[in-house]
Scaffold this active site. Structure first.
Site, short mmCIF file in Angstrom:
data_model
loop_
_atom_site.label_atom_id
_atom_site.label_comp_id
_atom_site.label_asym_id
_atom_site.label_seq_id
_atom_site.Cartn_x
_atom_site.Cartn_y
_atom_site.Cartn_z
N SER A 133 0.86 -1.18 0.00
CA SER A 133 0.00 0.00 0.00
C SER A 133 0.89 1.22 0.00
O SER A 133 2.05 1.16 0.43
CB SER A 133 -0.89 0.01 1.25
N TYR A 146 -2.79 -0.45 10.44
CA TYR A 146 -2.71 -0.86 9.03
C TYR A 146 -1.35 -0.50 8.44
O TYR A 146 -0.71 -1.32 7.78
CB TYR A 146 -3.83 -0.20 8.24
#
Length: 285
Positions: A133, A146
């Site tokens: 990501s 995250y």
């Protein structure tokens, strides 16, 4: 001879789009998911074999890999795509949810990679593509857990790439920005909230308004990311990282162009209370 890829988390979003795109390019695809009963049409597509694989179930991992080898003879590429995004204030996220985030995004990815490597070494080649990501290199508030999982994926992948060079196995990292898929629907549903943390209320409200401003922008689609993944699988280079999204590129450029503390100080100023104008400016870099 057709090439074969195995992808995790293929039931929706980037995973489904990638399975379809590789099949359209003539690859044989093993599209895996925790619950094949939730498959929405992949099994009806030519060149796609849908099967169960839970990244936290070692037996299902081994069974899926062996089924792919039995069906196609060999596997040429692994795409570790399964994952989800736990969002919210760190204090609002209970330890068991932190553990679950790492179980899927980090340890699950490692389990699948470990199970696949003997086959790649036996073949004398292979490609491991890990979907990370933009949050694996640049962070924002409300993404601490995250981002931590994706920073771990980035470090693991980079180190592993040096090890596997000796085995003619390449490692690639895909870094999507904001992609409008069910991934974010789930993230919204599981957003950690604790009404007792009233001290954060004004800050959280302002951050929510800021992140809302991303919606409807010039964003990549899941199909766009699938094409980036395909490039990583087929460009025959040792390129490690592939950015997938125009929204994340300015933030990465900013990080790469400034000394570390200058970048941290700047980012801190962006996320100070009432800093919305500065945030808007940051997105234009």
């Amino acid at each position: 001879m057709k090439k074969t890829m195995l992808i995790t988390g293929a039931s929706s979003g980037i995973g489904k789009a990638t399975a379809l795109y590789f099949a359209q390019q003539g690859w044989q695809v093993m599209a895996t998911m925790r619950d094949p009963a939730k498959d929405d049409g992949l099994a009806q597509q030519p060149g796609i074999l849908v099967m169960r694989l839970d990244v936290n179930d070692p037996l299902s991992i081994q069974a899926a890999i062996q089924a792919g080898i039995d069906a196609y003879g060999r596997i040429d590429a692994l795409v570790n795509n399964a994952g989800y995004g736990q969002q919210g204030l760190f204090e609002a996220i209970p330890p068991e949810k932190v553990q679950a985030q790492f179980d899927t995004n980090v340890f699950g990815l490692m389990h699948v990679t470990r199970a696949m490597l003997p086959h790649f070494r036996n073949n004398g080649s292979g490609i491991v593509i890990n979907v990370s990501s933009g949050a694996g290199r640049v962070t924002t508030p409300l993404l601490s857990v995250y981002a931590a999982s994706k920073f771990a994926v980035e470090g693991f992948s980079e180190s592993l790439s040096f090890e596997l060079d000796s085995q003619n196995i390449r490692v690639k990292i895909i870094e999507p920005g904001f992609i409008p898929t069910t991934f974010y629907d789930r993230a919204g549903q599981e957003f950690a909230f604790d009404p007792a943390l009233d001290d954060y209320k004004s800050f959280s409200d302002e951050m929510a308004s800021f992140f809302k401003s991303f919606e409807g922008g010039n964003l990549f689609s899941a199909e766009d990311v699938a094409r980036v993944i395909y490039t990583a699988a087929t460009d025959d280079t040792h390129q490690l990282r592939y950015v997938a999204g125009p929204d994340i590129e300015p933030l990465l450029n900013l990080r790469n162009s400034k000394p570390d503390q200058d970048y941290v100080d700047y980012t801190r100023s962006v996320f100070t209370p009432n800093g919305f104008g500065q945030r808007t400016k940051a997105l234009s870099y």
